[in-house]
Design an enzyme around this catalytic site. Sequence first.
Site, mmCIF file in Angstrom:
data_model
loop_
_atom_site.group_PDB
_atom_site.id
_atom_site.type_symbol
_atom_site.label_atom_id
_atom_site.label_comp_id
_atom_site.label_asym_id
_atom_site.label_seq_id
_atom_site.Cartn_x
_atom_site.Cartn_y
_atom_site.Cartn_z
ATOM 1 N N CYS A 78 14.539 88.979 13.340
ATOM 2 C CA CYS A 78 15.928 89.272 13.032
ATOM 3 C C CYS A 78 16.302 90.552 13.776
ATOM 4 O O CYS A 78 15.450 91.192 14.375
ATOM 5 C CB CYS A 78 16.104 89.523 11.541
ATOM 6 S SG CYS A 78 15.307 88.294 10.512
ATOM 7 N N ARG B 179 18.276 87.754 18.714
ATOM 8 C CA ARG B 179 17.080 87.828 17.869
ATOM 9 C C ARG B 179 17.158 86.896 16.666
ATOM 10 O O ARG B 179 16.182 86.724 15.941
ATOM 11 C CB ARG B 179 16.887 89.264 17.366
ATOM 12 C CG ARG B 179 16.718 90.269 18.467
ATOM 13 C CD ARG B 179 16.599 91.669 17.907
ATOM 14 N NE ARG B 179 15.368 91.845 17.181
ATOM 15 C CZ ARG B 179 14.215 92.196 17.722
ATOM 16 N NH1 ARG B 179 14.148 92.420 19.017
ATOM 17 N NH2 ARG B 179 13.132 92.328 16.983
ATOM 18 N N TRP C 222 17.150 85.480 11.388
ATOM 19 C CA TRP C 222 16.482 84.230 11.774
ATOM 20 C C TRP C 222 15.597 83.879 10.592
ATOM 21 O O TRP C 222 14.626 84.566 10.307
ATOM 22 C CB TRP C 222 15.658 84.445 13.053
ATOM 23 C CG TRP C 222 15.060 83.196 13.601
ATOM 24 C CD1 TRP C 222 15.729 82.185 14.242
ATOM 25 C CD2 TRP C 222 13.677 82.817 13.583
ATOM 26 N NE1 TRP C 222 14.844 81.201 14.623
ATOM 27 C CE2 TRP C 222 13.579 81.558 14.232
ATOM 28 C CE3 TRP C 222 12.519 83.402 13.098
ATOM 29 C CZ2 TRP C 222 12.372 80.889 14.390
ATOM 30 C CZ3 TRP C 222 11.306 82.739 13.254
ATOM 31 C CH2 TRP C 222 11.251 81.498 13.898
ATOM 32 N N ASN D 115 13.411 93.099 8.537
ATOM 33 C CA ASN D 115 12.919 92.156 9.542
ATOM 34 C C ASN D 115 11.419 92.075 9.334
ATOM 35 O O ASN D 115 10.755 93.098 9.307
ATOM 36 C CB ASN D 115 13.275 92.713 10.930
ATOM 37 C CG ASN D 115 12.802 91.811 12.048
ATOM 38 O OD1 ASN D 115 12.378 90.684 11.815
ATOM 39 N ND2 ASN D 115 12.884 92.317 13.269
ATOM 40 N N GLY D 116 10.882 90.871 9.165
ATOM 41 C CA GLY D 116 9.438 90.733 8.953
ATOM 42 C C GLY D 116 9.161 89.845 7.751
ATOM 43 O O GLY D 116 10.058 89.131 7.284
ATOM 44 N N GLU E 252 8.202 74.934 33.672
ATOM 45 C CA GLU E 252 9.287 75.858 33.331
ATOM 46 C C GLU E 252 10.640 75.135 33.379
ATOM 47 O O GLU E 252 11.485 75.320 32.501
ATOM 48 C CB GLU E 252 9.238 77.075 34.273
ATOM 49 C CG GLU E 252 10.356 78.078 34.135
ATOM 50 C CD GLU E 252 10.508 78.681 32.745
ATOM 51 O OE1 GLU E 252 9.693 78.410 31.864
ATOM 52 O OE2 GLU E 252 11.503 79.412 32.541
ATOM 53 N N LYS F 214 13.112 74.714 30.139
ATOM 54 C CA LYS F 214 14.504 75.172 30.130
ATOM 55 C C LYS F 214 15.416 74.045 29.658
ATOM 56 O O LYS F 214 16.314 74.247 28.857
ATOM 57 C CB LYS F 214 14.959 75.622 31.534
ATOM 58 C CG LYS F 214 14.384 76.907 32.036
ATOM 59 C CD LYS F 214 14.980 78.159 31.416
ATOM 60 C CE LYS F 214 14.160 78.618 30.259
ATOM 61 N NZ LYS F 214 13.049 79.467 30.465
ATOM 62 N N GLU G 196 15.007 73.441 25.864
ATOM 63 C CA GLU G 196 15.455 74.457 24.908
ATOM 64 C C GLU G 196 16.954 74.685 24.914
ATOM 65 O O GLU G 196 17.514 75.016 23.876
ATOM 66 C CB GLU G 196 14.673 75.772 25.016
ATOM 67 C CG GLU G 196 14.807 76.538 26.279
ATOM 68 C CD GLU G 196 13.985 77.837 26.251
ATOM 69 O OE1 GLU G 196 13.597 78.305 25.175
ATOM 70 O OE2 GLU G 196 13.735 78.392 27.332
ATOM 71 N N HIS H 57 -1.877 58.502 35.815
ATOM 72 C CA HIS H 57 -2.850 58.380 34.723
ATOM 73 C C HIS H 57 -2.160 58.200 33.374
ATOM 74 O O HIS H 57 -2.765 58.416 32.332
ATOM 75 C CB HIS H 57 -3.772 59.604 34.703
ATOM 76 C CG HIS H 57 -4.565 59.744 35.961
ATOM 77 N ND1 HIS H 57 -5.615 58.914 36.274
ATOM 78 C CD2 HIS H 57 -4.416 60.585 37.015
ATOM 79 C CE1 HIS H 57 -6.100 59.260 37.455
ATOM 80 N NE2 HIS H 57 -5.385 60.264 37.927
ATOM 81 N N LYS I 61 14.925 84.763 20.354
ATOM 82 C CA LYS I 61 14.485 85.292 21.649
ATOM 83 C C LYS I 61 13.019 85.724 21.639
ATOM 84 O O LYS I 61 12.272 85.435 22.553
ATOM 85 C CB LYS I 61 15.376 86.468 22.038
ATOM 86 C CG LYS I 61 15.005 87.140 23.336
ATOM 87 C CD LYS I 61 15.468 86.332 24.512
ATOM 88 C CE LYS I 61 15.126 86.980 25.830
ATOM 89 N NZ LYS I 61 15.070 85.962 26.897
HETATM 90 C C1 AGP Z 1 11.739 81.149 27.119
HETATM 91 O O1 AGP Z 1 12.859 80.502 27.629
HETATM 92 C C2 AGP Z 1 11.491 80.919 25.708
HETATM 93 N N1 AGP Z 1 12.592 81.248 24.890
HETATM 94 C C3 AGP Z 1 10.128 81.314 25.172
HETATM 95 O O2 AGP Z 1 9.248 80.344 25.627
HETATM 96 C C4 AGP Z 1 9.558 82.710 25.518
HETATM 97 O O3 AGP Z 1 9.258 82.774 26.873
HETATM 98 C C5 AGP Z 1 8.302 82.961 24.664
HETATM 99 O O4 AGP Z 1 8.654 82.946 23.311
HETATM 100 C C6 AGP Z 1 7.619 84.251 25.008
HETATM 101 O O5 AGP Z 1 8.429 85.361 24.763
HETATM 102 P P1 AGP Z 1 8.028 86.797 25.285
HETATM 103 O O6 AGP Z 1 8.033 86.731 26.780
HETATM 104 O O7 AGP Z 1 9.082 87.714 24.758
HETATM 105 O O8 AGP Z 1 6.677 87.104 24.757
#
Ligand code: AGP
Length: 606
Positions: free
Chosen positions: A2, A27, A74, A100-101, A479, A483, A486, A502, A601
């Site tokens: 959060c 966050r 969150w 937060n936590g 990657e 993208k 997500e 395979h 994030k």
């Molecule tokens: C990336 O688009 C994602 N949101 C996610 O995979 C992210 O890269 C991952 O959670 C790692 O985060 P960090 O680099 O802050 O450790």
Amino acid sequence: MCGIVGYIGDKQATPILLKGLRRLEYRGYDSAGIAIMQPDGIFRERSVGKIEKLVGKLQGQTPEGTVGIAHTRWATHGGVTEANAHPHTAADGDLVLAHNGIIENYRELKKELGDVKYKSETDSEVLAHLIASFYEGDLRKAVMKALARVRGTYGLVVMHRKEPEKIIAARLGSPLVIGIGDHEHYIASDPTPMLAYTKRVTFLDDGEVAEVTKDNVQTFNLKDKAITKHIEEIEWNDEQAQKQGFAHFMLKEIFDQPTVFEDAIRGRVEAEEGTAHLGGINLTEKEMRNIKRVMLIACGTASYAAMVGKYAFERLAELPCEVDVASEFRYRDPILDEQTLVFVISQSGETADTLAALREAKRKGAKVRGIINVIGSTIAREAHGGTYIHAGPELAVASTKAYTNMVAILLLYALQFGRLRRVTVATGQRIVNALLAIPEKMQTILKQNDAIEAIADTYTRYQDMLFLGRGVNFPVALEGSLKLKEIAYVHSEAYPGGEMKHGPIALLSEDFPVVAIVTKNQLYDKMRSNIEEIRARKAKTFLIATEGDADIAELANDIIYVPNTMELLEPLLNTIPLQLFAYHMAVKLGKDVDRPRNLAKSVTVE
Ligand code: AGP
């Protein structure tokens, strides 16, 4: 995870807190709330949904007051409801808290607190009542007594009506930064909410509690011993944390890449020597020669950057290199010793799994270095050394520019090790020159944004896609696929080209398009054959190919050309069209690009 913001000073707190929350929305964005100290009590408003919902609830009013706290959530414990939104209250509204936590022993504490009427299902509200139960006129002391009873993690801000000119902040496992202004202080989960007001900050460490007034910050450990904190200067600026005319942060951050890539390599490469110098390695040349193995540990996008790094370490430095997903690392009894060099890679520097992996690697005696974006973050501080990637604030949940700069730093480390082992000056010079040419080549790709948007327009009807790449372009495929998942919520899988036959080839049909990276490198012919196999199954193809490769167009329904570069550097370029493709797909499908559902994030829970 959060986001927390706090303000105490002479200015009106509400606008500062709301602006700060917008900066921290990445966050978490399930619900938001604000609490302002007022002469007749504490004003509080909360709302389910994003910050703008909270703003709407305030109906244009600015609750008056120069001291306040705010939170964007969150959800972990308790569903997404207004009752579960922070700040939480106790002592009939005299005490407010944003947390937060996770308070792991909240059930136990609840039992001990006995007959309390809870208004939410959260562990945080239990903490608020626990603090209230210890309150005897000194809020800091009450917070400290409560924290001594808590098992779990917290970033915490607390106010009490009876001490209206004070905010208590505490940290264990969840970051908090205090910004130092002129007769004012800011508190936040990261420095972005305070960039417009101050660059002078101090980072709370785990187990520290700060008593913050408008003119003073006193920090204590949990044993009530006063601690002297260092003030640091933040390099980021407020402009970097704004959209600057782009429709979304993600698009802005994709377009930031040429500039921040330059920031990452500036002053770190030596063209004449054909090498890189990253001081953060913290090893003598002799110690570097003694390293026998490299391990790269990260999550998500950062782990795909790590996979590129593996190719670089093995090819340039002949160092065996393993890549581990952080959430798996400590559960597989990794074999580590002092000749193992571990890099933990993270944009936020707060990812719980990566942090746990770092601690485990240290415990087992490995040398641990961080490759991190957020300055002063926990991982950056706990590693034995390391390097900031200088990507600037990355606010879209989907990581783009941080990935590129992680790859850049890994390449520099691999080159630095490589030059001590097998890479000649001439090869080193070629690599450095190729790196220096990257920003201009990135611009060439970004200029094709409209063409990529037009291509994306023709893929929105598909539910599934396959991404293929080989060698260094396999992580690029991973990657690109991540993208798309997500932010556009389109199912996709990524495979190495050679693996397709395979299994996944069974999926291919006219309704299952393939995005393939087929740039001119040592695996070009192999990849080309894989694409022939796809075409034979009538699947539509979107190819990323090297400029000048006219022949490959006959195998493509759609094609984007990228400039030629050295094979190891290709991910720096080839990922960009895939970032833009996912971005435009998401926009066209009407998705919330910067704040995709269910995600946050940085994931500060395991
Ligand atoms: C990336 O688009 C994602 N949101 C996610 O995979 C992210 O890269 C991952 O959670 C790692 O985060 P960090 O680099 O802050 O450790």
